[in-house]
Design a protein around this motif. Structure first.
Motif, PDB file in Angstrom:
ATOM      1  N   VAL A  62      -3.033  -8.767  -2.474  1.00 37.28           N
ATOM      2  CA  VAL A  62      -3.090  -8.190  -0.586  1.00 37.28           C
ATOM      3  C   VAL A  62      -3.993  -6.872  -0.643  1.00 37.28           C
ATOM      4  N   GLU A  96      -2.810  -7.936   7.467  1.00 36.92           N
ATOM      5  CA  GLU A  96      -1.550  -7.180   6.087  1.00 36.92           C
ATOM      6  C   GLU A  96      -0.584  -7.610   6.086  1.00 36.92           C
ATOM      7  N   ASN A 120       1.099 -10.234   4.014  1.00 34.39           N
ATOM      8  CA  ASN A 120       2.899  -9.529   2.997  1.00 34.39           C
ATOM      9  C   ASN A 120       4.744 -10.809   3.199  1.00 34.39           C
ATOM     10  N   THR A 127       1.110  -6.248  -4.012  1.00 31.12           N
ATOM     11  CA  THR A 127       0.624  -5.809  -3.903  1.00 31.12           C
ATOM     12  C   THR A 127      -0.817  -5.533  -4.064  1.00 31.12           C
TER      13      THR A 127
END
Length: 132
Positions: A118, A86, A90, A115
């Motif tokens: 991801v 993650e 990001n 978001t």
């Protein structure tokens, strides 16, 4: 028992991947999380610490051997490289995330929110890791 598959933030707290969701969620919230594959629903006991406090001397709040989602814990992609976690995702921009997703076999629409991109990649990687 319901556990978070990805990072989930509710009105009361944040849950990390693998943490048991202890609060009562509405059916609408549960349906939303199920639809996006954000939760794992299991029968029976066992489990993870829910308050994030160290138990048995483990400072990060996770049982021994479990460090959340990411890197080597997630498995290897088709080239034998560890999947991106993650934090790595990001740091990427939306176009890079879409390109990376295509490399690991996932088609994503670059018009989605970062978001969501991801989360989609992490969910896909989680499913691929479970298949092995």
């Amino acid at each position: 028992m319901t556990k978070a598959r990805v990072n989930i933030e509710t009105a009361l707290r944040r849950y990390r991947p693998g943490e048991a969701i202890t609060e009562q969620l509405s059916e609408a919230d549960l349906a939303h999380f199920r639809e996006r594959n954000f939760i794992i629903e299991e029968d029976g006991g066992g489990g993870f610490p829910v308050d994030g406090a160290a138990q048995d001397g483990n400072l990060d709040g996770w049982p021994d051997g479990i460090s959340g989602i990411g890197g080597a814990e997630m498995g290897l992609d088709a080239d034998g490289a560890a999947y991106k976690d993650e934090a790595e995702l990001n740091r990427m921009n939306k176009e890079e995330i879409v390109e990376y997703a295509a490399e690991i076999g996932l088609e994503l629409d670059k018009t989605r929110l970062k978001t969501d991109l991801v989360s989609a990649v992490l969910n896909y990687v989680g499913e691929k890791s479970e298949e092995k």
